[in-house]
Design an enzyme around this catalytic site. Structure first.
Site, PDB file in Angstrom:
ATOM      1  CB  THR A 125      12.972  39.825   8.210  1.00  0.00           C
ATOM      2  OG1 THR A 125      12.303  39.330   7.056  1.00  0.00           O
ATOM      3  CG2 THR A 125      13.110  38.672   9.199  1.00  0.00           C
ATOM      4  CG  ASP A 126       8.552  40.830   4.996  1.00  0.00           C
ATOM      5  OD1 ASP A 126       9.545  40.082   4.976  1.00  0.00           O
ATOM      6  OD2 ASP A 126       7.990  41.261   3.952  1.00  0.00           O
ATOM      7  CD  GLU A 127      12.126  35.772   4.688  1.00  0.00           C
ATOM      8  OE1 GLU A 127      12.192  34.602   5.072  1.00  0.00           O
ATOM      9  OE2 GLU A 127      12.752  36.220   3.717  1.00  0.00           O
ATOM     10  CE1 TYR A 151      17.434  36.251   8.096  1.00  0.00           C
ATOM     11  CE2 TYR A 151      15.346  36.119   6.906  1.00  0.00           C
ATOM     12  CZ  TYR A 151      16.366  36.875   7.457  1.00  0.00           C
ATOM     13  OH  TYR A 151      16.315  38.248   7.391  1.00  0.00           O
ATOM     14  CE  LYS A 155      16.707  39.365  11.608  1.00  0.00           C
ATOM     15  NZ  LYS A 155      17.968  40.145  11.790  1.00  0.00           N
TER      16      LYS A 155
HETATM   17  N1  NAD Z   1      18.003  41.502   2.604  1.00  0.00           N
HETATM   18  C1  NAD Z   1      16.722  41.599   2.886  1.00  0.00           C
HETATM   19  O1  NAD Z   1      15.859  41.503   1.996  1.00  0.00           O
HETATM   20  C2  NAD Z   1      16.277  41.884   4.312  1.00  0.00           C
HETATM   21  C3  NAD Z   1      14.934  42.209   4.544  1.00  0.00           C
HETATM   22  C4  NAD Z   1      14.526  42.490   5.858  1.00  0.00           C
HETATM   23  C5  NAD Z   1      15.435  42.430   6.890  1.00  0.00           C
HETATM   24  N2  NAD Z   1      16.729  42.086   6.645  1.00  0.00           N
HETATM   25  C6  NAD Z   1      17.662  42.070   7.781  1.00  0.00           C
HETATM   26  O2  NAD Z   1      18.598  43.100   7.573  1.00  0.00           O
HETATM   27  C7  NAD Z   1      19.856  42.743   8.122  1.00  0.00           C
HETATM   28  C8  NAD Z   1      20.934  42.896   7.084  1.00  0.00           C
HETATM   29  O3  NAD Z   1      20.605  42.062   5.966  1.00  0.00           O
HETATM   30  P1  NAD Z   1      21.511  42.064   4.644  1.00  0.00           P
HETATM   31  O4  NAD Z   1      20.649  41.606   3.544  1.00  0.00           O
HETATM   32  O5  NAD Z   1      22.251  43.341   4.553  1.00  0.00           O
HETATM   33  O6  NAD Z   1      22.520  40.885   5.019  1.00  0.00           O
HETATM   34  P2  NAD Z   1      23.976  40.587   4.474  1.00  0.00           P
HETATM   35  O7  NAD Z   1      24.097  39.101   4.550  1.00  0.00           O
HETATM   36  O8  NAD Z   1      24.240  41.289   3.188  1.00  0.00           O
HETATM   37  O9  NAD Z   1      24.932  41.263   5.556  1.00  0.00           O
HETATM   38  C9  NAD Z   1      25.098  40.739   6.841  1.00  0.00           C
HETATM   39  C10 NAD Z   1      26.319  41.418   7.441  1.00  0.00           C
HETATM   40  O10 NAD Z   1      26.483  40.899   8.765  1.00  0.00           O
HETATM   41  C11 NAD Z   1      27.833  40.517   8.931  1.00  0.00           C
HETATM   42  N3  NAD Z   1      27.884  39.407   9.894  1.00  0.00           N
HETATM   43  C12 NAD Z   1      27.416  38.136   9.720  1.00  0.00           C
HETATM   44  N4  NAD Z   1      27.665  37.402  10.813  1.00  0.00           N
HETATM   45  C13 NAD Z   1      28.290  38.228  11.709  1.00  0.00           C
HETATM   46  C14 NAD Z   1      28.787  38.053  13.018  1.00  0.00           C
HETATM   47  N5  NAD Z   1      28.708  36.874  13.660  1.00  0.00           N
HETATM   48  N6  NAD Z   1      29.348  39.120  13.627  1.00  0.00           N
HETATM   49  C15 NAD Z   1      29.446  40.323  13.001  1.00  0.00           C
HETATM   50  N7  NAD Z   1      29.014  40.530  11.749  1.00  0.00           N
HETATM   51  C16 NAD Z   1      28.430  39.501  11.114  1.00  0.00           C
HETATM   52  C17 NAD Z   1      28.315  40.094   7.541  1.00  0.00           C
HETATM   53  O11 NAD Z   1      29.734  40.146   7.438  1.00  0.00           O
HETATM   54  C18 NAD Z   1      27.621  41.124   6.686  1.00  0.00           C
HETATM   55  O12 NAD Z   1      28.388  42.299   6.561  1.00  0.00           O
HETATM   56  C19 NAD Z   1      19.705  41.318   8.641  1.00  0.00           C
HETATM   57  O13 NAD Z   1      19.511  41.370  10.029  1.00  0.00           O
HETATM   58  C20 NAD Z   1      18.468  40.790   7.930  1.00  0.00           C
HETATM   59  O14 NAD Z   1      17.807  39.844   8.740  1.00  0.00           O
HETATM   60  C21 NAD Z   1      17.178  41.816   5.380  1.00  0.00           C
END
Ligand code: NAD
Length: 338
Positions: A125-127, A151, A155
């Protein structure tokens, strides 16, 4: 990357992971995918509905070695999304973030190394750059991480593990994506929270003055960037994915109200999130040099998101009715109205 080999997608039942699975089936038809997902509150097997023949869902925990080794069997590449992903929750309890985001990444890397996978991509993430509001330019991949919340820190630690694996010979890539919106995001996050509040005629609770700015990406653009890096990225490299825009929370709320149309909802202010980073802004030139660029601007990304939530009222009403969601809403918004 060879396209017909089985890909392991962790967190593939979540918001971005499930969009990536659908994107990948379009970009690499016939290429098998296995999803490893613990189906936490943010994961939902219905996000993969209709993909039964092409996608195998394994319910399991990325921090459990036996689950990971079984899921890795026969896979030649890994795209790692699984994470605890909500900053607010990390401010109240870091433990699940340490376990899933850090330990889970470590367990996956060890299993991937044993299985000799051809590439491991961490979705970061950009965070990790922290607040860049005092900076005179956008964040570059070479800038040091400076996370401002648990968080983002988890990451950054996951990234460090991946970089260490790369230094010891594994083929890895890391993407640092910007804030993402689109279909199927759990309604605790700001865009679906505001959209569903507006659809319900409730007020939109903005943290503090609403001046924090984010670089909004549509989920399909984020996924095409991840796929592009997975296929064409240089081993060991990090890639920013962003839209070169900066939208404040107040602007975001106004765009959402405009998209939803006639509503009685108003913007209200609640106590700010502690340590709220004021600006994330990445320079995505390196990913652009691979031929990637986002198709949506923030307004079209949010308009598309609103259309999906309008059509899928049963899904978000069910999510919002859960105790999990309601507890969060009370703790962060209702009890913190200014
Ligand atoms: N949402 C954003 O704006 C954003 C931006 C940049 C990066 N990201 C990254 O993208 C990725 C996905 O983000 P998202 O928004 O889809 O998140 P989300 O919370 O919607 O989904 C996370 C998924 O991971 C699964 N999960 C959680 N803990 C787990 C574990 N211990 N074992 C197996 N599965 C597990 C959950 O069941 C869920 O399906 C993350 O790594 C996040 O850091 C998100």
């Amino acid at each position: 990357m060879a396209s017909k080999q089985r890909l392991l997608v962790t967190g593939g039942a979540g918001f971005i992971g499930s969009a990536f699975v659908r994107h990948r089936l379009r970009s690499h038809p016939g290429s098998p995918i296995r999803v490893l997902d613990a189906l936490t509150y943010a994961g939902d097997a219905r996000h993969l509905a209709g993909l039964d023949g092409e996608v195998e869902l394994v319910v399991g925990d990325v921090a459990e070695r036996s689950h990971v080794e079984a899921a890795m069997d026969g896979c030649s590449g890994v795209v790692h999304f699984a994470a605890e992903s909500h900053v607010d929750r990390s401010l109240r309890d870091k433990d699940p973030f340490e376990r899933t985001n850090v330990e889970g990444t470590s367990v996956l890397l060890q299993a991937a190394s044993k299985a000799e996978v051809s590439r491991f991509l961490l979705v970061s993430t950009d965070e990790v750059y922290g607040d860049v509001s005092g900076k005179t330019r956008k964040s570059l991949e070479t800038d040091p991480p400076h996370p401002g919340n648990p968080y983002a820190a988890s990451k950054a630690r996951a990234e460090a593990l991946v970089l260490e694996a790369a230094a010891n010979g594994m083929d890895t890539c890391i993407t640092r994506g910007a804030n993402t919106c689109g279909p199927r995001q759990y309604p605790e996050k700001v865009v679906p929270l505001f959209v569903t509040n507006a659809l319900l005629g409730l007020n939109l609770p903005v943290y503090g003055a609403g001046t924090a700015r984010r670089d909004w990406l549509h989920v399909d653009d984020h996924c095409s960037g991840i796929d592009r890096v997975f296929e064409h990225g240089k081993a060991g490299e990090v890639y920013n994915l962003g839209s070169r825009t900066a939208t404040s929370t107040m602007e975001l709320a106004q765009i959402i109200l405009n998209c939803v149309g006639k509503t009685n909802s108003e913007i209200v202010h609640v106590a700010d999130r502690p340590g709220h980073d004021l600006l994330y802004a990445v320079d995505p030139s390196r990913a652009e040099s691979l031929g990637w660029s986002p198709l949506h601007d923030p307004v079209s990304a949010i308009a598309d998101t609103v259309r999906w939530y309008v059509k899928h009222e049963d899904w978000w009403r069910q999510a919002r009715a859960s105790e999990h969601f309601q507890t969060h809403l009370r703790a962060w918004y209702i009890e913190r109205q200014a």
